[in-house]
Design an enzyme around this catalytic site. Structure first.
Site, PDB file in Angstrom:
ATOM      1  N   SER A 242       0.818  -1.207   0.000  1.00 41.59           N
ATOM      2  CA  SER A 242       0.000   0.000   0.000  1.00 41.59           C
ATOM      3  C   SER A 242       0.856   1.263   0.000  1.00 41.59           C
ATOM      4  CB  SER A 242      -0.926   0.016   1.216  1.00 41.59           C
ATOM      5  OG  SER A 242      -0.178   0.037   2.414  1.00 41.59           O
ATOM      6  N   LYS A 243       2.152   1.125   0.350  1.00 40.88           N
ATOM      7  CA  LYS A 243       3.053   2.273   0.380  1.00 40.88           C
ATOM      8  C   LYS A 243       4.106   2.190  -0.716  1.00 40.88           C
ATOM      9  CE  LYS A 243       2.487   2.825   5.366  1.00 40.88           C
ATOM     10  NZ  LYS A 243       3.170   2.869   6.690  1.00 40.88           N
ATOM     11  N   SER A 244       3.942   1.245  -1.620  1.00 39.72           N
ATOM     12  CA  SER A 244       4.962   0.975  -2.623  1.00 39.72           C
ATOM     13  C   SER A 244       4.554   1.494  -3.989  1.00 39.72           C
ATOM     14  CB  SER A 244       5.225  -0.533  -2.710  1.00 39.72           C
ATOM     15  OG  SER A 244       6.049  -0.840  -3.800  1.00 39.72           O
TER      16      SER A 244
END
Length: 303
Positions: A230-232
């Site tokens: 989700s943060k990539s």
């Protein structure tokens, strides 16, 4: 004498973007476990943080779940429409002294790594947050359905945690506890990134006099750099127009045998077969795996 409650699980995405492979693994895993136990599977939209929300993301997520054969078994719940429930729970905690107003900023708590044990606010004119009063020595443990025993010293490792933020938005910990109870959730199946949040939620359940559901935390899918998808930048959304390849990859990430699923179309047939062939004992007992390893997991789990 009443027996155990029927199984009721849920999937609760935040509308911060389209569903990616990691969120698909969590959704499919929770859906399969609900079907295995002949229970219900509900969808709840956790839209309580407007600054982080992407316009249209919630509707896109619901459309993806439908395209992948996982519509909610009941009406979709939107947290943004449930403020009165959260306010009622907070009022109870404030009334009996279990919660308190706090003017501390992150800067004030930097010297203690953000762990609040006493108010040290440098500016008491700033709007207050509301925190749960965590007793000294509060240690919470539970038996996770996949990861085994997990314990946490909530007072030492977390401290007095926020229930309502200084900007007026509800904190995740309060909202999730209130909603899981209000929806009658008996089994929480989600990613292992929330494993260390669970003791806080159990403590809050106890202070509100609420039952504690069973918990099972699935492996978190990471990119090649070990970062949560989700943060990539590699977290491409799954394709609503071609669901079966992504479902097969998620099935393998969950440790399931791909052989019985080969060549099955359409999505409705694939999901029916998945429900029939799912084996919970094959779920990988790890807290994380890389995206590449997830695709090879079925073969490894069969050894």
């Amino acid at each position: 004498m009443t027996g155990p409650l029927p199984y009721r699980g849920r999937f609760a995405p935040s509308p911060t973007g389209r569903l990616h492979f990691g969120s698909l693994v969590a959704a499919l895993g929770s859906w399969l476990l609900a079907r295995y136990h002949r229970g219900e599977w509900l969808v709840r939209v956790e839209d309580l943080d407007p600054p982080r929300e992407v316009p249209g993301a919630a509707q896109a997520q619901l459309a993806t779940l439908a395209a992948f054969g996982m519509p909610s078994d009941g009406p979709v719940v939107w947290q943004s429409q449930r403020h009165d429930l959260y306010a009622g729970a907070l009022a109870r905690l404030l009334a009996d002294g279990s919660a308190f107003q706090c003017h501390c900023s992150r800067g004030d708590l930097a010297a203690v790594n953000g762990i609040h044990r006493q108010c040290v606010a440098s500016d008491r004119s700033r709007p207050p947050a509301v925190r749960l009063r965590v007793a000294e020595g509060a240690r919470i443990g539970f038996d996770d359905g996949l990861q085994g025993r997990f314990e946490q010293d909530v007072d030492r490792d977390v401290g007095d945690f926020v229930l309502r933020r200084a900007d007026g938005h509800w904190a995740y910990q309060l909202a999730v506890v209130v909603d899981d109870h209000a929806q009658g959730i008996t089994d929480v199946v989600r990613g292992a990134d929330l494993l260390d949040s669970t003791p806080r939620q159990i403590l809050l359940q106890r202070m509100l006099g609420l039952p504690t559901p069973r918990y099972l935390h699935l492996p978190l899918i990471l990119d090649a750099q070990g970062q949560k998808l989700s943060k990539s930048m590699a977290a491409l959304p799954v394709d609503d127009d071609a669901p079966v390849p992504a479902l097969m990859a998620a099935w393998q990430a969950l440790g399931q045998d791909p052989a019985p699923m080969a060549g099955i179309l359409p999505v409705s047939g694939w999901m029916a077969a998945a429900s029939a062939h799912f084996r919970p004992e094959r779920l990988p007992k790890v807290t994380s795996m890389t995206f590449a390893a997830a695709h090879n997991n079925a073969a490894a789990s069969a050894v």
